[in-house]
Design a protein around this motif. Sequence first.
Motif, PDB file in Angstrom:
ATOM      1  N   GLY A   1       9.793  39.446  -2.527  1.00 28.96           N
ATOM      2  CA  GLY A   1       9.772  38.097  -3.066  1.00 28.96           C
ATOM      3  C   GLY A   1      11.138  37.491  -3.284  1.00 28.96           C
TER       4      GLY A   1
ATOM      5  N   ARG B   1      12.141  33.707  -4.687  1.00 31.30           N
ATOM      6  CA  ARG B   1      12.838  33.497  -5.955  1.00 31.30           C
ATOM      7  C   ARG B   1      14.077  32.619  -5.742  1.00 31.30           C
ATOM      8  NH1 ARG B   1       9.893  37.395  -8.701  1.00 31.30           N
ATOM      9  NH2 ARG B   1       9.420  39.209  -7.429  1.00 31.30           N
TER      10      ARG B   1
ATOM     11  N   VAL C   1      10.591  32.516 -11.225  1.00 31.48           N
ATOM     12  CA  VAL C   1       9.314  33.033 -10.741  1.00 31.48           C
ATOM     13  C   VAL C   1       8.923  34.210 -11.624  1.00 31.48           C
ATOM     14  CG1 VAL C   1       8.136  34.173  -8.823  1.00 31.48           C
ATOM     15  CG2 VAL C   1       9.718  32.290  -8.363  1.00 31.48           C
ATOM     16  N   ARG C   2       7.803  34.083 -12.289  1.00 30.58           N
ATOM     17  CA  ARG C   2       7.335  35.132 -13.193  1.00 30.58           C
ATOM     18  C   ARG C   2       6.164  35.875 -12.556  1.00 30.58           C
ATOM     19  NH1 ARG C   2       9.316  30.986 -16.316  1.00 30.58           N
ATOM     20  NH2 ARG C   2      10.628  31.633 -18.093  1.00 30.58           N
ATOM     21  N   GLY C   3       5.849  37.047 -13.116  1.00 35.29           N
ATOM     22  CA  GLY C   3       4.740  37.790 -12.543  1.00 35.29           C
ATOM     23  C   GLY C   3       4.355  38.990 -13.369  1.00 35.29           C
TER      24      GLY C   3
ATOM     25  N   SER D   1       1.831  36.138  -9.485  1.00 37.30           N
ATOM     26  CA  SER D   1       3.140  35.484  -9.490  1.00 37.30           C
ATOM     27  C   SER D   1       2.926  33.999  -9.727  1.00 37.30           C
ATOM     28  CB  SER D   1       3.855  35.716  -8.155  1.00 37.30           C
ATOM     29  OG  SER D   1       5.171  35.209  -8.185  1.00 37.30           O
TER      30      SER D   1
ATOM     31  N   GLU E   1       2.839  42.721  -6.626  1.00 38.84           N
ATOM     32  CA  GLU E   1       3.487  41.587  -7.285  1.00 38.84           C
ATOM     33  C   GLU E   1       4.500  40.915  -6.360  1.00 38.84           C
ATOM     34  OE1 GLU E   1       6.335  40.604 -11.141  1.00 38.84           O
ATOM     35  OE2 GLU E   1       5.081  42.408 -11.184  1.00 38.84           O
ATOM     36  N   ASP E   2       5.261  41.714  -5.623  1.00 37.44           N
ATOM     37  CA  ASP E   2       6.221  41.151  -4.670  1.00 37.44           C
ATOM     38  C   ASP E   2       5.506  40.352  -3.584  1.00 37.44           C
ATOM     39  OD1 ASP E   2       8.255  42.312  -6.108  1.00 37.44           O
ATOM     40  OD2 ASP E   2       8.630  43.930  -4.679  1.00 37.44           O
TER      41      ASP E   2
ATOM     42  N   ALA F   1       4.628  37.049  -4.993  1.00 42.39           N
ATOM     43  CA  ALA F   1       5.790  36.162  -4.994  1.00 42.39           C
ATOM     44  C   ALA F   1       6.046  35.603  -3.597  1.00 42.39           C
ATOM     45  CB  ALA F   1       7.020  36.912  -5.504  1.00 42.39           C
ATOM     46  N   THR F   2       5.846  36.438  -2.573  1.00 48.86           N
ATOM     47  CA  THR F   2       5.981  35.966  -1.198  1.00 48.86           C
ATOM     48  C   THR F   2       4.993  34.839  -0.911  1.00 48.86           C
ATOM     49  OG1 THR F   2       6.699  38.160  -0.462  1.00 48.86           O
ATOM     50  CG2 THR F   2       5.899  36.659   1.221  1.00 48.86           C
TER      51      THR F   2
ATOM     52  N   LEU G   1       3.644  32.884  -3.107  1.00 45.43           N
ATOM     53  CA  LEU G   1       4.083  31.724  -3.879  1.00 45.43           C
ATOM     54  C   LEU G   1       5.165  30.960  -3.121  1.00 45.43           C
ATOM     55  CD1 LEU G   1       3.702  30.336  -6.676  1.00 45.43           C
ATOM     56  CD2 LEU G   1       5.643  31.693  -7.461  1.00 45.43           C
TER      57      LEU G   1
END
Length: 287
Positions: free
Chosen positions: A165, A169, A186-188, A202, A234-235, A238-239, A241
Amino acid sequence: MTSTGSVAASWLRPIPTATPARLARAGHLGYADRRLGELVQGRPPGVTGSQWSTAGRAGLDLVVCAADTGRPRFAVRFAAPTPDGSPARRAERLTDAVCDAVGLPLLRVESPTLGGEQVRRFVEYVLDARAYAAGTGPDGGETVGFRDIVGRLPDGRRGPVNDLGAVARADAVQAYVAGRLADPIVRGLHVRWTGGPAEGWSWVEVRPGRCRVERVRLTSRGFSCGVDPGRLAEDLAATALGEKLRDPAADEASLVDRTELREQVRRLADRRESFDGGFAFDHLCVD
């Protein structure tokens, strides 16, 4: 990665090495858009004809094979989330059962956003992570995990370079500076359901009090690459997102109120007894 051993040698059909490959990396070749039935030599024991008929049609986005023999090592499937009890969920269970029976590790990523080119990048990532893990440990002299290696990030800062991610970010910071986001962070969170998939969330605040949220579930049956599945999920979230932040057509109506998101996190925390490793994100439940 867990070895498929003699079970895989008995049931899995090699893909001819002359077949055009989608990727080549770390002694492996990846072949796109295969059906499970193409890889298995006959119906495995304990699987009924009806179950085999359904599972054999299951599509696999990439099948990763040993470059020298063409023997399948693991398979990857990206799919949209399916509700519990649906025919699609039942078909997934049958696919899992057949993969277990023939010794084929299966990685399933459930996301409404990810797919296409992200499949190849994900496979390259797990191959690199596995190769790194194979050279570390008590005899390898290295103690830093693949996900924790620090280096130069896309935005020039130093941080974990093997965070899938990281680009998202950095993009969030740029979007904040340009006035497109209300907050640059960016939170998660992530959890691992006992006996089930890892789940990653995320989010980022797009408008004051309004967040864009992505969730990913990662099932990694029979497979390990040295990166915790929860962190990897989680990563991946984020990707996903990041993909939405780059999409000018992203629906404003799909934003989630920050208060509602906090309540969703609290409801998830209430199920901590169902998680392998507990719940480490109680700070996100606080107003």
